[in-house]
Structure formats: structure tokens, C-alpha cells
Scaffold this motif. Structure first.
Motif, PDB file in Angstrom:
ATOM      1  N   ALA A  29       0.847  -1.208   0.000  1.00  0.00           N
ATOM      2  CA  ALA A  29       0.000   0.000   0.000  1.00  0.00           C
ATOM      3  C   ALA A  29       0.877   1.252   0.000  1.00  0.00           C
ATOM      4  O   ALA A  29       0.638   2.206  -0.749  1.00  0.00           O
ATOM      5  CB  ALA A  29      -0.918  -0.006   1.231  1.00  0.00           C
TER       6      ALA A  29
ATOM      7  N   SER B 207      -8.333   1.051   2.116  1.00  0.00           N
ATOM      8  CA  SER B 207      -8.380   0.840   0.664  1.00  0.00           C
ATOM      9  C   SER B 207      -9.780   0.454   0.185  1.00  0.00           C
ATOM     10  O   SER B 207     -10.035   0.407  -1.010  1.00  0.00           O
ATOM     11  CB  SER B 207      -7.394  -0.265   0.265  1.00  0.00           C
ATOM     12  OG  SER B 207      -7.946  -1.555   0.522  1.00  0.00           O
TER      13      SER B 207
ATOM     14  N   SER C 299      -7.204   4.215  -7.296  1.00  0.00           N
ATOM     15  CA  SER C 299      -7.381   3.535  -6.013  1.00  0.00           C
ATOM     16  C   SER C 299      -7.261   2.038  -6.196  1.00  0.00           C
ATOM     17  O   SER C 299      -7.750   1.472  -7.167  1.00  0.00           O
ATOM     18  CB  SER C 299      -8.708   3.923  -5.375  1.00  0.00           C
ATOM     19  OG  SER C 299      -9.749   3.335  -6.099  1.00  0.00           O
TER      20      SER C 299
ATOM     21  N   LYS D 157      -7.895  -1.560  -4.289  1.00  0.00           N
ATOM     22  CA  LYS D 157      -8.482  -2.274  -3.154  1.00  0.00           C
ATOM     23  C   LYS D 157      -7.554  -3.432  -2.780  1.00  0.00           C
ATOM     24  O   LYS D 157      -7.151  -4.215  -3.635  1.00  0.00           O
ATOM     25  CB  LYS D 157      -9.872  -2.787  -3.500  1.00  0.00           C
ATOM     26  CG  LYS D 157     -10.897  -1.669  -3.644  1.00  0.00           C
ATOM     27  CD  LYS D 157     -12.312  -2.241  -3.633  1.00  0.00           C
ATOM     28  CE  LYS D 157     -13.368  -1.176  -3.393  1.00  0.00           C
ATOM     29  NZ  LYS D 157     -13.652  -0.381  -4.599  1.00  0.00           N
TER      30      LYS D 157
END
Ligand SMILES: *Cc1c(COP(=O)(O)O)cnc(C)c1O
Ligand SMILES: [Zn+2]
Length: 423
Positions: free
Chosen positions: A246, A318, A263, A265
């Protein structure tokens, strides 16, 4: 070369100098490396990265090492495999396998973190390196220590797979098997680190060690053409790699190497026999209740994960999720990856495949979006996990007639092969 400005406590923000320290004296929070991103943004470009050799060190501005790297020169830059046959089997459109089962030199993601930690140990002037390990870390520390000419002590639970035990011993470390779980090993090692003053890569060098895991994320972005995947499934043991992937994606956006606003996940995968992080995720808890591990996925059997809290936070921030896989599902996951993509992973990888399958079936991961699954270890080290599952060889004498007879008796062999060819 390095843009490191110091260490900081992740909880209270207190600043520390670059030293072999890992916990905050004030609040006992973990320490983390701080970089001057403004200066990195000016000097680190896609072109400068691509002009360097294919190893973790091509991202060295974002790693906490001074001067020229001395160790791990061939670690990292493992394949990002476009996994079309696995994608078809799982019913998704765009799937990749980031394959650290072929990392150099010891065939797991640990070669990344150890390369950074041992480089740092050399800089600090240590002559002895050490670790508490579930197997892969011990393999990597032993190999890198041998190449660096350092003394090496490794501590492992006494019941590890033969491949993991021999896969350390061959490099000549002193191996200490502990009667107990990894969590017992880790507790003992904290005491030994204090008393003996050695460089324990995942204890007193932990802030530097964990930074090496970012390279797994950097490579995924570069190999996707400087783009981030929409979904990534990461196995969780002590909780190093998931939050650092991340962080890698954040840093790339921050310094402008990939477009901002993408973004990703993030999903955590654990074995059902050791799923403290998944349990906290599913119950909405903020802290992690330790468990006693009982699973074939020994490399990720950590009942009290040091950075489990940061895994929870990264997954939740996330918009991702997590699942656990039973030992049976883990073995099916190993077989599925082997039979669709020709990649033989250990139970940690089987866990990730099995959890990915579940998340897709649940509708958590949409079928038309890009997905990366993290394969972090190699199946040749854990033959025990599947040796009773695969078909044994058919035994004949070296005569054509015996093969002819055998072949006639086994029409199902041809049928299976045909079905798999046509997908
Ligand atoms: C160590 C390890 C992991 C993940 O461990 P973290 O401590 O969560 O980073 C995953 N897979 C394998 C094969 C490992 O050896
Ligand atoms: Zn603090």
C-alpha cells in the motif's frame, strides 16, 4: 544518494536518528523510515529507474540504504505473469500473478526485505546477523549472510518442513530449533537481540527490513506500464508485506511516477488455521486477538502478527476485504495455479489463490476489473504439503510393450490432458 532523513514513531511521531532502533521509547510504537519526497520527486524518473539493472535497487532512492548497494544485487524484478488460463478458470477478465516463487537467491519474497536489512547491517558495522523465522526468512538470511561473509544465527520452530530446514543449513548458519510456535521463537529472539547485540533483521532492523517489501509493489506498477491494479490479494503473516505494498503505491503517486487518484483495493489472505487478522476484519475489531496456529501454511502461521494492526488499517482504508482458506482449499489453490499457469507455489501461495477464488465468488472482487495475486513462495520447499495429493508415477519396466499396456489401461490420462488443452 539516499533521501532518508531519519526514523519516526508511527504512533506518536517522535523523531529518531538512523540507527538500529525499532520501538519508540515513549509509547512503544513501531519506528518507520522518513524520506524527503520533494528531493526524490526531482531526481527519480521512470527513465532513471529503467536505465538500472533489474533488481530491487532500481528503486534505491525509496530504500533506506546509503551509497552503492552491496548485497541482493540480483534480488527482485520477478515476473508479473499475465495469467489468462487462471483468469478463465476463475471467470475474470484481467489477472496477473506477481511471482516471487522465483526470487533470487532463495525463492521467496523474503529476499527483498533481507537484501535491504543486511545492507543496513553492513552499514551499521554488525558482524553477526540473525532472525526469528517460519522458514523462508531463515533461508534468505542464511544465503545473504553467506555471500556477505557475516556470522549468522537463525531461530525457527522445530517442526518446519525439511525443505525449509535444509534450505538454510546448506549455507552454514548456526540453526536453533525451538520447541514451540513462531510466536515463542519471536519472543525469545527479542530477548537475545537485547543481550547479544546482533542484527536481527526482523527485530532491531525491522524499520529497514520492512521497507524492502515496497519493491514488490513498485515492480507491479512498473510491469503494468506505470499503472496500478484495481485489486490486489496479499497473504498476511507478520503483516509486513501488505501495508508496504500500500505504501509503495502511495509513494509512486506522491512522487509522480504513476498518475494520482488511482485507487487499489487491497485484500488480506490467511489460512483458516491461523487467521487473527481476518477474524478482526470480519468482526470489525480494532485490535487483533492472538491465536495458536494450526495449518499446513507454516510460513504464514503467525498467531500474534507484529504489524497486524497496520494490515487492518491498510485493508480498511483501501476499501478492500479479506478471507481465510482451509488447508483443503489451500491444496486446491496450489494445484489450480500449477495446472493453469505452470507455477508451483507453497501453501502461502495456495492460500492467496484460494482466497482470491472466494472473493470473486462472493462478488467482492468484480470480474471485469484488473487483479494481481501475490505469489510469495516456492512449492519445491514444501513438498510435504502436496506429496499425498498428487498421483504417484506409474511403474513399468523399460519395454515398449509394457507402456502400450499401461496406456490402454489409462484412457483417463488422455482425456484429462485433452480437456486441459482446450481449457
Ligand atoms: C513471510 C511470508 C509472507 C508474508 O509475511 P508478512 O510477515 O505478512 O510480510 C507471505 N508468504 C510467504 C511465503 C512468506 O514467507
Ligand atoms: Zn511513539
Amino acid at each position: 544518494m539516499s533521501a532518508v532523513t531519519g526514523l519516526t514513531c508511527r504512533e506518536c511521531g517522535q523523531a529518531y536518528p538512523v540507527a538500529p532502533l525499532h520501538v519508540c521509547e515513549t509509547c512503544f510504537g513501531p519506528l518507520e523510515v522518513v524520506y524527503d519526497y520533494a528531493s526524490i520527486r526531482r531526481t527519480m524518473t521512470r527513465a532513471s529507474i529503467q536505465s538500472r539493472p533489474p533488481s530491487i535497487w532500481r528503486y534505491r532512492e525509496l530504500l533506506p540504504v546509503q551509497g552503492e548497494p552491496q548485497i541482493g544485487l540480483y534480488s527482485g524484478f520477478t515476473p508479473l505473469v499475465k495469467a489468462d488460463r487462471l483468469a478463465a478458470s476463475l471467470g475474470v477478465k484481467e489477472l496477473y500473478v506477481k511471482d516471487d516463487s522465483v526470487n533470487h537467491p532463495t525463492f521467496s519474497y523474503k529476499d527483498r526485505v533481507v537484501a535491504v536489512a543486511i545492507s543496513k547491517a553492513i552499514e551499521f558495522g554488525f558482524d553477526t546477523v540473525s532472525c526469528a523465522s517460519t522458514g523462508n526468512l531463515a533461508n534468505s538470511v542464511s544465503a545473504h549472510a553467506a555471500r556477505a561473509g557475516l556470522r549468522c544465527f537463525i531461530f525457527i520452530p522445530a517442526d518446519l518442513e525439511q525443505g525449509k530446514v535444509v534450505g538454510s543449513a546448506i549455507y552454514g548458519p548456526r540453526t536453533i530449533g525451538i520447541r514451540g510456535t513462531y510466536d515463542d521463537v519471536n519472543r525469545l529472539c527479542s530477548e537475545i537481540a537485547d543481550r547479544y547485540g546482533w542484527a536481527f533483521v526482523n527485530i532491531n532492523l525491522r524499520p529497514y527490513y520492512t521497507e524492502g517489501a515496497k519493491t514488490y509493489g513498485f515492480e507491479i506498477a512498473e510491469q503494468l506500464g506505470w499503472r496500478l491494479p484495481q485489486h490486489i490479494v496479499v497473504p498476511t503473516a507478520g503483516g509486513t508485506i501488505l501495508p508496504k505494498v500500500a505504501k509503495a503505491f502511495e509513494e509512486l503517486q506522491r512522487i509522480g511516477l504513476v498518475d494520482g487518484g488511482q485507487s487499489v483495493k487491497i485484500y488480506s489472505a490467511q489460512a483458516a488455521g491461523c487467521a487473527p487478522v481476518i477474524h478482526a476484519l470480519h468482526t470489525g475489531a480494532d485490535s487483533i486477538a492472538p491465536v495458536k496456529p494450526n495449518t499446513i501454511a507454516k510460513s504464514i502461521a503467525i498467531g500474534n502478527p507484529a504489524d497486524g494492526y497496520y494490515v487492518l488499517r491498510a485493508v480498511r482504508d483501501s476499501g478492500g476485504w479479506g478471507e481465510a482458506a482451509t488447508d483443503e482449499e489451500i491444496i486446491e489453490g496450489i494445484e489450480l495455479l500449477a495446472r493453469t499457469e505452470g507455477i508451483f507455489t507453497e501453501p502461502a501461495g495456495g492460500t492467496t489463490v484460494a482466497v482470491t477464488k472466494k472473493l470473486i465468488a462472493q462478488g467482492r472482487i468484480p470480474r471485469h476489473e484488473s487483479i494481481v495475486i501475490c505469489i510469495t513462495g516456492n512449492g519445491y520447499k514444501t513438498i510435504e504439503a502436496v506429496s499425498n495429493t498428487v498421483a504417484p508415477p506409474c511403474l513399468i519396466n523399460a519395454r515398449l510393450q509394457e507402456f502400450d499396456e499401461l496406456y490402454r489401461q489409462l484412457p483417463h490420462v488422455a482425456a484429462v490432458a485433452t480437456r486441459e488443452h482446450t481449457g
